[in-house]
Design a protein around this motif. Structure first.
Motif, PDB file in Angstrom:
ATOM      1  N   LYS A 191      -4.418   4.172  -2.366  1.00 38.96           N
ATOM      2  CA  LYS A 191      -5.281   3.524  -1.379  1.00 38.96           C
ATOM      3  C   LYS A 191      -4.966   2.046  -1.195  1.00 38.96           C
ATOM      4  O   LYS A 191      -5.460   1.424  -0.257  1.00 38.96           O
ATOM      5  CB  LYS A 191      -6.751   3.679  -1.784  1.00 38.96           C
ATOM      6  CG  LYS A 191      -7.275   5.101  -1.680  1.00 38.96           C
ATOM      7  CD  LYS A 191      -8.763   5.157  -1.983  1.00 38.96           C
ATOM      8  CE  LYS A 191      -9.292   6.576  -1.822  1.00 38.96           C
ATOM      9  NZ  LYS A 191     -10.749   6.659  -2.070  1.00 38.96           N
ATOM     10  N   SER A 192      -4.166   1.492  -2.083  1.00 39.35           N
ATOM     11  CA  SER A 192      -3.861   0.064  -1.982  1.00 39.35           C
ATOM     12  C   SER A 192      -2.913  -0.192  -0.812  1.00 39.35           C
ATOM     13  O   SER A 192      -2.087   0.653  -0.468  1.00 39.35           O
ATOM     14  CB  SER A 192      -3.225  -0.429  -3.280  1.00 39.35           C
ATOM     15  OG  SER A 192      -2.015   0.253  -3.533  1.00 39.35           O
ATOM     16  N   PRO A 193      -3.018  -1.358  -0.179  1.00 40.35           N
ATOM     17  CA  PRO A 193      -2.118  -1.681   0.939  1.00 40.35           C
ATOM     18  C   PRO A 193      -0.661  -1.707   0.487  1.00 40.35           C
ATOM     19  O   PRO A 193      -0.361  -1.998  -0.672  1.00 40.35           O
ATOM     20  CB  PRO A 193      -2.585  -3.076   1.379  1.00 40.35           C
ATOM     21  CG  PRO A 193      -3.966  -3.212   0.850  1.00 40.35           C
ATOM     22  CD  PRO A 193      -4.004  -2.422  -0.417  1.00 40.35           C
ATOM     23  N   TRP A 194       0.216  -1.434   1.411  1.00 36.19           N
ATOM     24  CA  TRP A 194       1.644  -1.429   1.088  1.00 36.19           C
ATOM     25  C   TRP A 194       2.140  -2.850   0.911  1.00 36.19           C
ATOM     26  O   TRP A 194       2.038  -3.678   1.809  1.00 36.19           O
ATOM     27  CB  TRP A 194       2.427  -0.758   2.206  1.00 36.19           C
ATOM     28  CG  TRP A 194       2.078   0.672   2.416  1.00 36.19           C
ATOM     29  CD1 TRP A 194       1.097   1.386   1.787  1.00 36.19           C
ATOM     30  CD2 TRP A 194       2.697   1.571   3.319  1.00 36.19           C
ATOM     31  NE1 TRP A 194       1.070   2.664   2.241  1.00 36.19           N
ATOM     32  CE2 TRP A 194       2.043   2.813   3.187  1.00 36.19           C
ATOM     33  CE3 TRP A 194       3.740   1.445   4.217  1.00 36.19           C
ATOM     34  CZ2 TRP A 194       2.397   3.927   3.933  1.00 36.19           C
ATOM     35  CZ3 TRP A 194       4.108   2.555   4.970  1.00 36.19           C
ATOM     36  CH2 TRP A 194       3.444   3.781   4.819  1.00 36.19           C
ATOM     37  N   ARG A 195       2.680  -3.105  -0.255  1.00 33.28           N
ATOM     38  CA  ARG A 195       3.260  -4.411  -0.548  1.00 33.28           C
ATOM     39  C   ARG A 195       4.573  -4.199  -1.291  1.00 33.28           C
ATOM     40  O   ARG A 195       4.832  -3.120  -1.828  1.00 33.28           O
ATOM     41  CB  ARG A 195       2.324  -5.246  -1.431  1.00 33.28           C
ATOM     42  CG  ARG A 195       0.959  -5.561  -0.839  1.00 33.28           C
ATOM     43  CD  ARG A 195       0.245  -6.560  -1.743  1.00 33.28           C
ATOM     44  NE  ARG A 195      -1.063  -6.936  -1.245  1.00 33.28           N
ATOM     45  CZ  ARG A 195      -2.203  -6.403  -1.672  1.00 33.28           C
ATOM     46  NH1 ARG A 195      -2.181  -5.466  -2.604  1.00 33.28           N
ATOM     47  NH2 ARG A 195      -3.362  -6.812  -1.184  1.00 33.28           N
ATOM     48  N   GLU A 196       5.361  -5.250  -1.343  1.00 28.15           N
ATOM     49  CA  GLU A 196       6.626  -5.154  -2.073  1.00 28.15           C
ATOM     50  C   GLU A 196       6.382  -4.871  -3.550  1.00 28.15           C
ATOM     51  O   GLU A 196       7.148  -4.143  -4.189  1.00 28.15           O
ATOM     52  CB  GLU A 196       7.423  -6.450  -1.903  1.00 28.15           C
ATOM     53  CG  GLU A 196       8.823  -6.380  -2.498  1.00 28.15           C
ATOM     54  CD  GLU A 196       9.635  -7.629  -2.231  1.00 28.15           C
ATOM     55  OE1 GLU A 196      10.758  -7.720  -2.748  1.00 28.15           O
ATOM     56  OE2 GLU A 196       9.134  -8.509  -1.504  1.00 28.15           O
ATOM     57  N   VAL A 197       5.276  -5.403  -4.081  1.00 30.52           N
ATOM     58  CA  VAL A 197       5.021  -5.249  -5.515  1.00 30.52           C
ATOM     59  C   VAL A 197       4.650  -3.816  -5.895  1.00 30.52           C
ATOM     60  O   VAL A 197       4.814  -3.417  -7.051  1.00 30.52           O
ATOM     61  CB  VAL A 197       3.902  -6.209  -5.981  1.00 30.52           C
ATOM     62  CG1 VAL A 197       4.347  -7.647  -5.863  1.00 30.52           C
ATOM     63  CG2 VAL A 197       2.609  -5.971  -5.199  1.00 30.52           C
ATOM     64  N   ASN A 198       4.128  -3.028  -4.944  1.00 31.07           N
ATOM     65  CA  ASN A 198       3.789  -1.640  -5.281  1.00 31.07           C
ATOM     66  C   ASN A 198       4.672  -0.632  -4.545  1.00 31.07           C
ATOM     67  O   ASN A 198       4.360   0.553  -4.479  1.00 31.07           O
ATOM     68  CB  ASN A 198       2.306  -1.353  -5.016  1.00 31.07           C
ATOM     69  CG  ASN A 198       1.933  -1.431  -3.538  1.00 31.07           C
ATOM     70  OD1 ASN A 198       2.765  -1.744  -2.687  1.00 31.07           O
ATOM     71  ND2 ASN A 198       0.679  -1.145  -3.228  1.00 31.07           N
ATOM     72  N   TYR A 199       5.778  -1.123  -4.006  1.00 32.15           N
ATOM     73  CA  TYR A 199       6.720  -0.260  -3.280  1.00 32.15           C
ATOM     74  C   TYR A 199       7.175   0.918  -4.143  1.00 32.15           C
ATOM     75  O   TYR A 199       7.263   2.055  -3.678  1.00 32.15           O
ATOM     76  CB  TYR A 199       7.924  -1.095  -2.842  1.00 32.15           C
ATOM     77  CG  TYR A 199       9.013  -0.320  -2.131  1.00 32.15           C
ATOM     78  CD1 TYR A 199       8.962  -0.104  -0.758  1.00 32.15           C
ATOM     79  CD2 TYR A 199      10.112   0.188  -2.839  1.00 32.15           C
ATOM     80  CE1 TYR A 199       9.967   0.590  -0.104  1.00 32.15           C
ATOM     81  CE2 TYR A 199      11.115   0.885  -2.194  1.00 32.15           C
ATOM     82  CZ  TYR A 199      11.044   1.081  -0.825  1.00 32.15           C
ATOM     83  OH  TYR A 199      12.035   1.778  -0.191  1.00 32.15           O
ATOM     84  N   ASN A 200       7.447   0.646  -5.402  1.00 31.54           N
ATOM     85  CA  ASN A 200       7.945   1.695  -6.296  1.00 31.54           C
ATOM     86  C   ASN A 200       6.868   2.693  -6.697  1.00 31.54           C
ATOM     87  O   ASN A 200       7.161   3.676  -7.389  1.00 31.54           O
ATOM     88  CB  ASN A 200       8.559   1.075  -7.556  1.00 31.54           C
ATOM     89  CG  ASN A 200       9.867   0.359  -7.253  1.00 31.54           C
ATOM     90  OD1 ASN A 200      10.593   0.748  -6.349  1.00 31.54           O
ATOM     91  ND2 ASN A 200      10.149  -0.700  -8.002  1.00 31.54           N
ATOM     92  N   TYR A 201       5.640   2.444  -6.265  1.00 34.00           N
ATOM     93  CA  TYR A 201       4.558   3.394  -6.555  1.00 34.00           C
ATOM     94  C   TYR A 201       4.413   4.417  -5.435  1.00 34.00           C
ATOM     95  O   TYR A 201       4.423   5.619  -5.677  1.00 34.00           O
ATOM     96  CB  TYR A 201       3.241   2.641  -6.756  1.00 34.00           C
ATOM     97  CG  TYR A 201       2.080   3.564  -7.088  1.00 34.00           C
ATOM     98  CD1 TYR A 201       1.932   4.086  -8.365  1.00 34.00           C
ATOM     99  CD2 TYR A 201       1.142   3.923  -6.117  1.00 34.00           C
ATOM    100  CE1 TYR A 201       0.885   4.941  -8.679  1.00 34.00           C
ATOM    101  CE2 TYR A 201       0.095   4.776  -6.422  1.00 34.00           C
ATOM    102  CZ  TYR A 201      -0.034   5.278  -7.704  1.00 34.00           C
ATOM    103  OH  TYR A 201      -1.068   6.134  -8.000  1.00 34.00           O
TER     104      TYR A 201
END
Length: 245
Positions: A191-201
């Motif tokens: 549910k978190s917004p797409w960011r570079e920091v969570n790209y690998n998730y």
């Protein structure tokens, strides 16, 4: 208005926006057949076996404009197809049953307790409120999947034996909807917004063949692919979103 006429209007809008310095990167709409025809006229391909969900910008062929079918509308169409048909089959031939949800609602009503989900009779009798996205999202939710698993694995109730395929179906569309509908910067997981920091998730979940192939292989009880039936739009809409990202 035909799909080709709509495509001409879209191209004119894109040209005018380009002329004043606005770069358009995507085009979003809901799922009537005229919009699917419009995509084809624009040059986008949305066949599951030949998916290319973009078309050249009319003012600059080096730019692509990506298409999206509104994911909230697509989720409602998935729910509608599931509930109206009652049964689906996954690629392994396992049965996905709307009856599992009916049985869960009946059980909760008879016991006067909720297994940590929002399922109510309004979700089962959805046709009277078919435009409400929240009813579709609350049906195709992890909390409902958890409740079905609890009834099957812990309570071992006969009515819920063999519901694993239904649970898998619900979880997949729950996760995909969370990914494509992310909007709250404080949310976690899918549910978190797409960011570079969570790209690998989130990206590996979409990149794997599993999610795309799972939807592509869903059939009705006669063995006809859902992406080839009259109710294909919701399934194609999710495939388009997966392919883009």
């Amino acid at each position: 208005m035909s799909g080709e006429e709509r495509a001409n209007l879209v191209q004119e809008c894109l040209r005018r926006l380009h002329d004043i310095g606005v770069q358009t990167v995507s085009l979003t709409c809901d799922g009537p057949s005229c919009h699917l025809s419009m995509f084809k006229a624009l040059g986008a391909l949305i066949s599951p076996s030949n998916m290319s969900p973009s078309f050249p910008h009319p003012s600059d062929e080096n730019l692509n404009v990506y298409i999206l079918l509104d994911i909230c509308h697509m989720l409602k169409l998935i729910r509608n197809s599931f509930a109206s048909g009652g049964l689906l089959k996954n690629g392994n031939g396992e049965i996905i049953k709307w009856k599992n949800l009916v049985d869960l609602n009946n059980l909760q009503n008879s016991e006067g307790l909720r297994l940590a989900n929002k399922l109510r009779s309004s979700h089962i009798n959805w046709d009277k409120q078919k435009m409400k996205v929240n009813l579709a999202a609350q049906v195709l939710s992890n909390s409902v999947a958890d409740a079905l698993e609890f009834c099957c694995d812990v309570l071992k109730l006969p009515d819920f034996q063999g519901c694993k395929a239904t649970v898998e179906f619900i979880r997949l569309f729950n996760n995909l909807f969370d990914i494509f509908n992310s909007k709250n910067s404080f949310q976690k997981g899918f549910k978190s917004p797409w960011r570079e920091v969570n790209y690998n998730y989130w990206h590996p979940y979409l990149e794997t063949c599993y999610t795309y192939m799972y939807i592509s292989q869903l059939t009705d009880t006669s063995g006809l692919l859902m992406t080839s039936t009259r109710r294909k739009t919701g399934f194609i809409g999710f495939l388009v979103a997966i392919r883009i990202f």
